[in-house]
Design an enzyme around this catalytic site. Structure first.
Site, PDB file in Angstrom:
ATOM      1  N   PHE A  19      -6.722  82.561   3.202  1.00  0.00           N
ATOM      2  CA  PHE A  19      -5.535  82.426   4.052  1.00  0.00           C
ATOM      3  C   PHE A  19      -5.172  80.948   4.158  1.00  0.00           C
ATOM      4  CE2 PHE A  19      -3.205  81.659   7.967  1.00  0.00           C
ATOM      5  CZ  PHE A  19      -2.201  82.614   7.866  1.00  0.00           C
ATOM      6  N   ASP A  50      -9.397  73.458   2.571  1.00  0.00           N
ATOM      7  CA  ASP A  50      -8.598  73.842   3.737  1.00  0.00           C
ATOM      8  C   ASP A  50      -9.552  73.972   4.920  1.00  0.00           C
ATOM      9  OD1 ASP A  50      -7.205  75.069   5.761  1.00  0.00           O
ATOM     10  OD2 ASP A  50      -6.295  76.631   4.502  1.00  0.00           O
ATOM     11  N   LYS A  93      -5.641  73.209  13.431  1.00  0.00           N
ATOM     12  CA  LYS A  93      -6.102  73.922  14.630  1.00  0.00           C
ATOM     13  C   LYS A  93      -6.802  73.067  15.695  1.00  0.00           C
ATOM     14  CE  LYS A  93      -6.045  78.680  13.106  1.00  0.00           C
ATOM     15  NZ  LYS A  93      -5.771  78.873  11.684  1.00  0.00           N
TER      16      LYS A  93
HETATM   17  C1  LIG Z   1      -4.678  79.104  10.764  1.00  0.00           C
HETATM   18  C2  LIG Z   1      -4.884  78.667   9.378  1.00  0.00           C
HETATM   19  C3  LIG Z   1      -3.831  78.161   8.605  1.00  0.00           C
HETATM   20  C4  LIG Z   1      -2.405  78.120   9.102  1.00  0.00           C
HETATM   21  O1  LIG Z   1      -2.256  77.301  10.212  1.00  0.00           O
HETATM   22  P1  LIG Z   1      -0.885  77.352  11.073  1.00  0.00           P
HETATM   23  O2  LIG Z   1      -1.045  76.210  12.035  1.00  0.00           O
HETATM   24  O3  LIG Z   1      -0.822  78.673  11.722  1.00  0.00           O
HETATM   25  O4  LIG Z   1       0.228  77.143  10.125  1.00  0.00           O
HETATM   26  C5  LIG Z   1      -4.121  77.708   7.331  1.00  0.00           C
HETATM   27  N1  LIG Z   1      -5.373  77.752   6.823  1.00  0.00           N
HETATM   28  C6  LIG Z   1      -6.405  78.228   7.542  1.00  0.00           C
HETATM   29  C7  LIG Z   1      -7.773  78.214   6.946  1.00  0.00           C
HETATM   30  C8  LIG Z   1      -6.203  78.718   8.828  1.00  0.00           C
HETATM   31  O5  LIG Z   1      -7.224  79.221   9.527  1.00  0.00           O
END
Ligand SMILES: *Cc1c(COP(=O)(O)O)cnc(C)c1O
Length: 398
Positions: A135, A222, A251
């Site tokens: 994701f 990521d 986050k």
């Molecule tokens: C939550 C998340 C995203 C997206 O972040 P947003 O601030 O909602 O755009 C991307 N990569 C990972 C691993 C995530 O947990």
């Protein structure tokens, strides 16, 4: 429920399947709804509220910043950007930072870096390796990098230039990339969050690092969910002793104030030039202060070691209390990024737990996800397990 809940947001787009409660205030790892009901927060705003709610050191600092300056513009220097960039580069061993506001924006910038890195080398159609269950966000580019069809489908053509492989399978990675001159980067979550709390193995990460070095590919981590101390190290890839070329954060970085970052290293740090990328809000004085104070407070309060200790404690407790239940698969994760996998879909737990005074989430249908604030105490960890156990028992017995 109250009139507020019954009115059910007629003017807000129905993009979320919401639990019918409305939260009003918080303190530490607790929040209260508009009716005064108390909840223990094991979700932390989805791994966002690093320092919990109403932190006694964070709030006055933010109040002071709001009174001084909230936003200016990237037309001018923003001193807080240099301060936060220095803190992030020192803790990652990388060199340069671009600031944005969210996780998908950070990943979007990482994808742009990888593609331009390739194009600058003469690769007209650059490809990035991504993973099953990944994701990376919900923009057109980041949802194209995401695996879940529920996220990807229904928006017409996806962005080309992604090659997908299974996690932790080095042979499959070689098969998918060997002889392909268009590969420019490998992008992954060190622990897949939305995809069901699946960690990448340290030995796999080391081999991928070597493969990237041998081929001149960028390794892009990521760390939007797993980074910022969530696993007990600043960044989850550090457990494997590697350094990526690009790392994305969001986050937990601002403890709830929106802030995202792309941290880069070596050649990747020199790809984006003036005019190649930007953000109106990115790196504004308020969000920079939130990032700087989050790191400062985490260090002052020893939260990395604390996260490791309480995380191990919570994992052991979950194993002890749930491990023998028929239908329990395993508890996994690192620090305070914990997944409990069951054999049965358990999405209804989100609402049931809320009713029982516990906030949590479920990912990939069968995995209970616990990502509480990093200030969680052991007695609060006990409380999470005590509230969760009867609900899990009921689901598995049904
Ligand atoms: C939550 C998340 C995203 C997206 O972040 P947003 O601030 O909602 O755009 C991307 N990569 C990972 C691993 C995530 O947990």
């Amino acid at each position: 429920m109250t009139a507020f809940i019954e009115a059910a947001s007629p003017h807000v787009m129905p993009t979320y399947g919401r639990v019918p409660i409305a939260l009003e205030r918080g303190q530490g790892c607790r929040v209260w709804d508009v009716n005064g009901k108390e909840y223990l927060d094991a979700l932390g705003g989805i791994a966002v509220n690093t320092l919990g709610h109403n932190h006694p050191k964070l709030v006055p600092a933010l109040q002071e910043q709001v009174a001084k300056l909230i936003h200016t513009s990237n037309y001018y220097h923003v001193p807080g950007q240099e301060t936060l960039a220095k803190l992030l580069t020192e803790r990652s061993g990388m060199t340069n930072v671009f600031f944005c506001n969210t996780g998908l924006e950070a990943n979007e910038a990482a994808i742009k870096i990888a593609r331009k890195y390739g194009v600058d080398k003469g690769i007209a159609k650059p490809e990035i390796v991504v993973y099953d269950h990944a994701f990376h966000g919900r923009s057109i580019a980041t949802m194209s990098a995401t695996a879940n069809p529920k996220v990807r489908n229904g928006f017409g053509d996806l962005l080309a230039g992604f090659t997908r492989v299974p996690p932790n399978d080095y042979e499959a990675l070689i098969d998918a990339t060997e002889g392909n001159p268009n590969i420019v980067a490998i992008m992954m979550e060190p622990i897949q969050g939305e995809g069901g709390l699946h960690p990448m193995r340290a030995d796999y990460l080391k081999k991928v690092r070597e493969l990237c070095d041998a081929n001149g590919w960028l390794l892009m981590m990521d760390e939007v969910q797993a980074g910022m101390g969530r696993t007990g190290k600043w960044f989850a890839h550090q457990w494997a002793g590697i350094t990526p070329d690009v790392m994305t954060l969001a986050k937990g970085l601002g403890s709830g104030v929106p802030v995202g970052a792309v941290v880069a290293h070596k050649a990747a740090a020199e790809v984006l030039k003036a005019g190649n990328h930007g953000s109106t809000f990115g790196g504004n004085p308020l969000s920079m202060r939130a990032g700087v104070e989050t790191i400062r407070i985490m260090e002052e309060d020893g939260l990395l070691a604390h996260t490791t200790e309480v995380g191990e404690y919570l994992k052991a407790k979950l194993q002890a209390e749930l491990g023998s239940l028929e239908g329990f698969v395993e508890v996994r994760g690192q620090g305070l990024m914990i997944g409990v996998e069951l054999t049965k879909p358990c999405g209804e737990l989100i609402g049931q737990a809320a009713e029982a005074g516990l906030l949590l989430s479920v990912t990939a249908d069968t995995v209970i996800r616990l990502v509480p604030p990093l200030i969680l105490s052991k007695s609060e960890a006990d409380e999470i397990v005590a509230r969760l156990k009867p609900l899990v028992q009921a689901i598995l017995a049904a």
